[in-house]
Design an enzyme around this catalytic site. Sequence first.
Site, PDB file in Angstrom:
ATOM      1  N   SER A   1      48.459   6.695 -42.374  1.00  0.00           N
ATOM      2  CA  SER A   1      49.367   6.061 -41.439  1.00  0.00           C
ATOM      3  C   SER A   1      48.936   4.663 -41.004  1.00  0.00           C
ATOM      4  O   SER A   1      49.754   3.909 -40.484  1.00  0.00           O
ATOM      5  CB  SER A   1      49.519   6.933 -40.193  1.00  0.00           C
ATOM      6  OG  SER A   1      48.278   7.045 -39.516  1.00  0.00           O
TER       7      SER A   1
ATOM      8  N   LYS B   1      45.808  -1.072 -34.619  1.00  0.00           N
ATOM      9  CA  LYS B   1      46.897  -0.138 -34.928  1.00  0.00           C
ATOM     10  C   LYS B   1      47.732   0.117 -33.683  1.00  0.00           C
ATOM     11  O   LYS B   1      47.175   0.299 -32.581  1.00  0.00           O
ATOM     12  CB  LYS B   1      46.290   1.171 -35.441  1.00  0.00           C
ATOM     13  CG  LYS B   1      47.296   2.175 -35.987  1.00  0.00           C
ATOM     14  CD  LYS B   1      46.580   3.425 -36.525  1.00  0.00           C
ATOM     15  CE  LYS B   1      47.521   4.382 -37.207  1.00  0.00           C
ATOM     16  NZ  LYS B   1      46.824   5.572 -37.742  1.00  0.00           N
TER      17      LYS B   1
ATOM     18  N   SER C   1      44.080   8.713 -42.729  1.00  0.00           N
ATOM     19  CA  SER C   1      44.947   7.581 -42.357  1.00  0.00           C
ATOM     20  C   SER C   1      44.253   6.223 -42.314  1.00  0.00           C
ATOM     21  O   SER C   1      44.927   5.204 -42.185  1.00  0.00           O
ATOM     22  CB  SER C   1      45.615   7.846 -41.007  1.00  0.00           C
ATOM     23  OG  SER C   1      46.646   8.778 -41.173  1.00  0.00           O
TER      24      SER C   1
END
Lengths: 486, 101, 494
Positions: free
Chosen positions: A155, A80, A179
């Site tokens: 996210s 990420k 997330s």
Amino acid sequence: MPNEFASYSAVELCRLIESGNASSLDVVSSFLGEIESSNDDVNAMISVSENCLETAKAIDNKRSRGQSIGPLCGIPIAVKDGICTKGLRTTAGSKMLETFVPPYNATSVDRLELAGGIVLGKSNLDEFAMGGSTERSYFKPTLNPWSKDHVPGGSSGGSAACVAGTMAPLAIGSDTGGSIRQPASFCGITGLKPTYGRVSRYGLIAFASSLDQIGPMAWTAEDCALLLSAVAGYDPRDSTSANVATENYLDRIEDPISGLKLGVCTEHFGDGLDSEVEKAIREAIDVFADLGADVKTVSLPHSASAVATYYIVAPCEASSNLARYDGVRYTTRAVADSLEQMYSKTRAECFGTEVQNRIMLGTYALSSGYYDAYYLKASKVRRLIKNDFDAAFEEVDLIVGPTTPTPAFELGSNLSDPISMYLADIFTVSANLAGIPAISIPCGFSKSGLPIGLQLQGRPFAESTLLSAGHQFQKQTDFHQQRPSS
Amino acid sequence: MVQPIDLETVKQVAKLAKLELDDARMDEASSQLGRILEYVNQLESVECPDGIEPFYGVVESKDAIREDAVAPSLPRNEVFKNSPDSDGEYYRVPKVLDRES
Amino acid sequence: MTSQQKRESVNLEDVTVVIGLEVHVQLQTESKLFCGCSTQYGNPPNTQTCVVCVGLPGSLPVINQQALNLAIKTGLALDCQIARHTKWDRKNYFYPDLPKGYQISQFDQPICGPGELTVSDPKGKFESTTVRIERAHLEEDAGKSIHGADSTGCSQIDLNRTGTPLLEIVTRPDLRSPAAAKAFLQELKLILTYIGVSDCNMQQGNLRCDGNINLHINFDDQTIATPIVEIKNMNSFRNAERALAYEAQRQLESWQLTGVTIEDAPKQTRGWSDTKQATTVQREKEESADYRYFPDPDLISVRVSESEISAIQSNLETLPESWRQELIGSHQLNAYDANVIVGQGREVVDYFLAVAAGCGNSKMACNWITQEVLRYLNEENLDIDSYPIPASGLIELLSKINTGKIDQTRAKEVLEEMISSGISVQAAMDALGIQPVDEGELEALCQQLVLDNPAVIAQIRDGNTKAIGALIGKSRKLNPNANPGIVREKLLQL
Ligand SMILES: [Mg+2]
Ligand SMILES: [Zn+2]
């Protein structure tokens, strides 16, 4: 050319490489090829590592010399883009960090490399991880590989879409209010949010420090066990990291379900739960029962307050965590004649609107006269939420329920009303508030072909129970073996 | 607890948060904040037993402390690599006058 | 009489100055409070920073054990209650030398709770005062901003100092004069240096002090308070005293002119200007920042155990006040001398103790140290560590006096010679031609004096023993090595 390794789990890829039936270079090249052909479309990756092929070759050389190549065997991993990678641009999905190249690695990145993993690239996210759809990225939204009209969740939507789109067999995400789990659910993969403190946060660009936790995302629970074993553990550079013995989470992956007490939380099955989701969850619970789980009912009386609690605690911490983006020390700065203007213009121009709104919300809630009503009150309710879990875990080993109330929603559909977006987190935020581990595993598809996720929540540091339960479920089901048709 | 937030307050908060927003954005932020505050105000009705300790998310630990030992600092060129303005020795910012402490 | 005239006629006895102090002390650690960067002073700008103290995204703080220990030690020396649980809070404000946009500090659970410190003045300029310490908390220092040096008109930022551990010590408003405030600061500094928690070097900013001051005035049968002013940047003790005195006078005049009291005006921040010798307005409290303190979620609250506290307590050095009592009690020094020696720092006390023990005469050791040694150190602006004569050298010299080998006056010359030529006592005596004078020589010298000075002898015989001084002076000219004490005795016998 389609990715020839698309149907393999990471554990299977490791076996192929270890047995010499494939090289790390073959595997990395195939996934890179998939990124080349799909990423323009899905937009799951912000940056691709320039030296992953070199690293793969080095690992293959090591293997051919008979040296150990680590448990991750040179398989590629999407990280990420809110997690710092030394020498590789790390943007947090923000214009504010558009050109930021960290001089250091996050501990989790160091550890996955030490275990023989290869950073393939940096996956898209909502700006500073604030969002539940990856539509809030400065680098354009990521699309759901199962349906390009739908969001991948967020996210860590880029990480989820990388795995679901077979652009990476493994991914690292971070989970502040869901997330990892919510995008895993939306993208039909498995994602684990570990216990707070299980994985070092050092190098994770903070959104809400007391909630943020890094975790693995993959097709299977077994793959998550593989990746978690590599990145978990005490880190003296993170004060909040737990000095609790880590383990190889693959060792107990075959633990049986029989005898486990599985709590079905009544509060998870109320209004707002999509009927297709409910049906899939009920059927999954039956699978656990068939495997010998003792299914009981539990109550988490304060779960209705979790989203409100979360939307005070997280913005408060965020408002302070994001104060460092002031135009002085990194990347970008607005043109201004005074310091005051430099600050205010830089932050107005380089933060997106959602981030600005949350900063303002947190600033307001912490400001003089409001602290007690908001931050303090929310922190007290947070205690109540934690106490609910403590009490429930006296009765049961795991709490089972839906990860999200609905499958993935359509792009753009939740952008105007913040509350409808926030309510997608309704089942996931509690685990962050209480600091407990939770996993999302694929448990079905809607009629329109969108994946549905099941959430298991466990006691602190009971990751191996979550993973083995997920694994046993996956031995009985094939949802995790489905791939989107591209 | 709170009335829905007024525009004047939002402007003050934006100033405190160092965000120079134009009028349209300020209006939008104001309505979004109002909507969120309306939602989170439900916490007002949650009963908290007297003396309940707030939970800030982290558990106590004896290991969260380090020995007083010097570790190498970053080379200065590394430090300035990401900086929008430096002269090789110092970060540079538009002139500042008053200071806080 | 107008009310202004009435205010102007107020008696000074009816005006009480009320002062509280906030002192920031840099703790003497090797590394910073939350990272491993060195705390060394004076290195090139921005060479002592890392991802943590520059506040790079993703970095995290980890507390330095030694900083915590030094804070506890200071608390114990100030009779503070030591917190068993202490936590970290963020103080949020924007400033370019504050990299994270917040300072990690302690808000509601400081490491040191209430304590006290008593200050008195042997010269009696103010009454002995017990000042309550409100709290002492740990926090990280900010960096340095340099204004006006850059050719493009920018401010320059150096983050070397960022994250250095500070202990902020806050007193209650218990001080009643600028002189007492100065004495408090001196005593505090003395304690901090005696226990080795800080070098308190004010030039390097290792001890900084702000003061809160207002006046309580008995007026019209009630007590009126003037608005509280916080004075910043009082960068020496002398300036602190001056700034507070200036401010007290300014507040009196301002009240006399306007009648504005604490009810009418908010707290104001003023800065002391060295060049103007005045305080000037920095900001009104209304425009002060809203710091939005909240618990730092990156740091875990610290539990301090009884055993940690008692371990630090048992290693706590003797405090200055105990040394004063020791020098007065066991060494029979007067309060003034004891204060002078203790006030010079622990090394001077050690020097004194060594010399007193070596020469067997505390009073003599005290005189030599307070007069000769300290005068020299003062003139040369040196510390006792740099004093060229070790205690053993001074002991040897004083022993020569005690055994009559040399008199006080000549001994001072010897000391000077020892210092200027860097030689031993004996070598210095040889260089000055100081030799023992035998009994016969002395006898002859005295006979000579009697013969040469009949008038003086007559005076002495008449009972004017003071006249003997003149003869001793003459004996010096005849033989500089003659011990004046012995000469005096012999003359009296004759
Ligand atoms: Mg302070
Ligand atoms: Zn540092």
